[in-house]
Motif scaffolding. Structure first.
Motif, PDB file in Angstrom:
ATOM      1  N   SER A  43       0.816  -1.223  -0.072  1.00  0.00           N
ATOM      2  CA  SER A  43      -0.081  -0.023  -0.175  1.00  0.00           C
ATOM      3  C   SER A  43       0.841   1.204  -0.036  1.00  0.00           C
ATOM      4  O   SER A  43       0.457   2.565  -0.370  1.00  0.00           O
ATOM      5  CB  SER A  43      -1.044  -0.075   1.102  1.00  0.00           C
ATOM      6  N   LEU A  44       2.076   1.221   0.320  1.00  0.00           N
ATOM      7  CA  LEU A  44       3.200   2.191   0.245  1.00  0.00           C
ATOM      8  C   LEU A  44       3.507   2.516  -1.096  1.00  0.00           C
ATOM      9  O   LEU A  44       3.757   3.696  -1.456  1.00  0.00           O
ATOM     10  CB  LEU A  44       4.443   1.974   1.238  1.00  0.00           C
ATOM     11  N   GLU A  88       3.793   5.481  -9.896  1.00  0.00           N
ATOM     12  CA  GLU A  88       2.568   5.249 -10.665  1.00  0.00           C
ATOM     13  C   GLU A  88       2.894   4.703 -11.988  1.00  0.00           C
ATOM     14  O   GLU A  88       4.004   4.663 -12.331  1.00  0.00           O
ATOM     15  CB  GLU A  88       1.717   6.698 -10.734  1.00  0.00           C
ATOM     16  N   GLY A  89       2.020   4.260 -12.501  1.00  0.00           N
ATOM     17  CA  GLY A  89       2.055   3.842 -13.927  1.00  0.00           C
ATOM     18  C   GLY A  89       2.912   2.776 -13.958  1.00  0.00           C
ATOM     19  O   GLY A  89       3.121   1.871 -13.425  1.00  0.00           O
ATOM     20  N   GLN A  94      -4.120  -1.583  -8.362  1.00  0.00           N
ATOM     21  CA  GLN A  94      -3.657  -0.323  -7.521  1.00  0.00           C
ATOM     22  C   GLN A  94      -4.117   0.939  -8.693  1.00  0.00           C
ATOM     23  O   GLN A  94      -4.223   1.867  -8.216  1.00  0.00           O
ATOM     24  CB  GLN A  94      -2.185  -0.673  -7.540  1.00  0.00           C
ATOM     25  N   HIS A  95      -3.828   0.290  -9.989  1.00  0.00           N
ATOM     26  CA  HIS A  95      -4.050   1.556 -10.991  1.00  0.00           C
ATOM     27  C   HIS A  95      -5.382   1.829 -11.208  1.00  0.00           C
ATOM     28  O   HIS A  95      -5.793   2.947 -11.465  1.00  0.00           O
ATOM     29  CB  HIS A  95      -3.706   0.855 -12.277  1.00  0.00           C
ATOM     30  N   HIS A  96      -6.398   1.172 -10.704  1.00  0.00           N
ATOM     31  CA  HIS A  96      -7.945   1.575 -10.824  1.00  0.00           C
ATOM     32  C   HIS A  96      -8.637   1.753  -9.302  1.00  0.00           C
ATOM     33  O   HIS A  96      -9.734   1.859  -9.223  1.00  0.00           O
ATOM     34  CB  HIS A  96      -8.599   0.163 -11.433  1.00  0.00           C
ATOM     35  N   THR A  97      -7.563   1.989  -8.468  1.00  0.00           N
ATOM     36  CA  THR A  97      -7.944   2.334  -6.957  1.00  0.00           C
ATOM     37  C   THR A  97      -7.688   3.726  -6.713  1.00  0.00           C
ATOM     38  O   THR A  97      -6.578   4.209  -6.996  1.00  0.00           O
ATOM     39  CB  THR A  97      -7.402   1.521  -5.837  1.00  0.00           C
ATOM     40  N   GLN A  98      -8.632   4.569  -5.918  1.00  0.00           N
ATOM     41  CA  GLN A  98      -8.481   5.970  -5.581  1.00  0.00           C
ATOM     42  C   GLN A  98      -7.329   5.883  -4.560  1.00  0.00           C
ATOM     43  O   GLN A  98      -7.456   5.057  -3.503  1.00  0.00           O
ATOM     44  CB  GLN A  98      -9.941   6.223  -4.969  1.00  0.00           C
ATOM     45  N   ILE A 157      -1.824   0.081 -18.072  1.00  0.00           N
ATOM     46  CA  ILE A 157      -1.082   0.604 -17.141  1.00  0.00           C
ATOM     47  C   ILE A 157      -0.152   1.698 -17.697  1.00  0.00           C
ATOM     48  O   ILE A 157       0.625   1.336 -18.684  1.00  0.00           O
ATOM     49  CB  ILE A 157      -0.001  -0.641 -16.402  1.00  0.00           C
ATOM     50  N   GLY A 158      -0.013   2.907 -17.043  1.00  0.00           N
ATOM     51  CA  GLY A 158       0.649   3.815 -17.658  1.00  0.00           C
ATOM     52  C   GLY A 158      -0.070   4.817 -18.308  1.00  0.00           C
ATOM     53  O   GLY A 158       0.323   5.795 -18.995  1.00  0.00           O
TER      54      GLY A 158
END
Length: 403
Positions: free
Chosen positions: A126-127, A133-134, A330-334, A400-401
């Protein structure tokens, strides 16, 4: 490989976390061989072996709803220090297990130890999306999976040799010593991430996360898709195959170590070839490939050397499947929900892994051949390929990205 080195050079926090993960995972797998060897020396049943394998998963399941809220409220560094101290204490406690009458204590120590390890993993995962990102996040997840796989390879192989030559006691002592090194590294770790102060209660935060999932069903589907990788929870299967087929030709600890190490060779090198290749369009082929290689393993599982080779092939796809599906989630989570969503994702994954471990023990006890059991596990990935096609048909996924 170059993309990993570049990212590690540019991200000092990821570099330090990677070193910590390498040492901690090596120690964990090193002593895992000792735990299963001890069980066989105590002449326990297949169900008991499967239960211990399942405890490695269920410890994380029970804590997940609470751990996600804790992660979104408290300093990750303090949490990791506390969890490492817990792992040290539980590992040293395993030194006191010498008799089958102490099985209940072994269950408890494994439960505590793996609960702390699972919590630690959730903190770290989670860190990462808070600082990357990406594609950088995808590569960081791949680095994590390579480290896990390398530690798995070296830990299982060396653990098997150490247990065979000098016994389980020294394996547990070495494991505790490695966690002491991790503890020292954590004290000098700098994490420049601000965790926003939460004024909501724990219950409110948990409820808020469940509402978020209900409103964003793609998150739930990505959790379930990632959880399919939990069907590679082969610990009980490997121990039972060594016990049933290979004991006449190799010592138990060495057999367990070599089979796990063979699969982990594939786990380690797989992302180096497939990490750049995998895309949303190609992901379904990875699920099919995983299913077919597991079925191939089932065909040769009675033959030790062929089983080692098949294990390498099984591992080739697994880490890329794990890291890519994890990154998709992770990419689709706020960002406000990272801790809770990662924790709930891990909970579902661990439920599947624990269920698979118990299922293996149950099927063995009703005299289902290990080859048939292995085919069933492979079939789950073929089903997942169709499930992924359904997800893509009904929901919009972002590569992703890209967003």
């Amino acid at each position: 490989m170059k993309r990993y080195w570049t990212l590690l050079q540019n991200e000092p926090l990821l570099r330090r976390l990677s070193i910590i993960q390498l040492i901690a995972y090596f120690g964990a797998w090193f002593s895992n061989v000792a735990i299963y060897t001890l069980l066989i020396q105590l002449h326990v049943s297949a169900t008991t072996i499967a239960l211990v394998a399942a405890l490695h998963f269920f410890a994380g399941v029970l804590q997940a709803p609470l751990s996600g809220v804790i992660i979104d409220r408290f300093s990750p560094k303090k949490l990791m220090i506390l969890l490492t101290l817990t792992e040290i204490s539980a590992t040293l406690g395993l030194l006191l297990i010498h008799d089958i009458s102490q099985l209940i204590w072994l269950y408890g120590l494994v439960f505590i130890r793996m609960g702390a390890a699972s919590f630690q993993f959730t903190v770290e995962m989670s860190l990462l999306p808070r600082v990357l990102e990406g594609k950088a996040l995808q590569y960081a997840n791949e680095i994590h999976s390579v480290i896990w796989s390398f530690s798995y390879t070296a830990g299982m192989a060396l653990g098997g040799a150490v247990v065979y030559y000098i016994g389980t006691t020294y394996a547990f002592l070495l494991d505790a010593s490695l966690f002491m090194i991790v503890l020292m590294l954590l004290f000098t770790l700098t994490i420049s991430v601000n965790i926003e102060k939460q004024h909501q209660t724990f219950v409110t935060m948990m409820g808020d996360a469940f509402r978020y999932i209900r409103q964003n069903k793609i998150v739930l589907h990505l959790m379930l898709l990632h959880a399919v990788v939990g069907f590679t929870a082969f610990d009980a299967l490997v121990v039972l195959s060594v016990k049933q087929y290979y004991m006449d030709m190799i010592a138990v600890s060495l057999g367990i170590g070599l089979v796990h190490a063979s699969r982990a060779i594939g786990l380690t090198i797989g992302p180096l070839f497939l990490g750049e290749w995998v895309t949303l369009e190609r992901l379904r082929y990875l699920f099919v490939a995983e299913g077919l290689t597991i079925i191939l393993w089932a065909i040769v599982i009675e033959h030790f050397y062929l089983s080692l080779l098949a294990s390498v092939l099984v591992g080739l796809v697994t880490t890329t499947l794990w890291s890519y599906t994890y990154t998709l989630l992770q990419h689709h989570t706020q960002s406000d929900y990272y801790g809770r969503i990662v924790a709930y994702n891990d909970m579902i994954f661990l439920i599947v892994g624990g269920f698979v471990s118990l299922l293996i023990g149950f099927l063995v006890d009703i005299h289902i051949p290990l080859a048939i059991i292995t085919v069933i596990l492979g079939g789950a990935f073929l089903v997942a390929a169709f499930y992924y096609g359904w997800i893509r048909h009904h929901y919009t996924l972002f590569e992703i990205g890209h967003q």
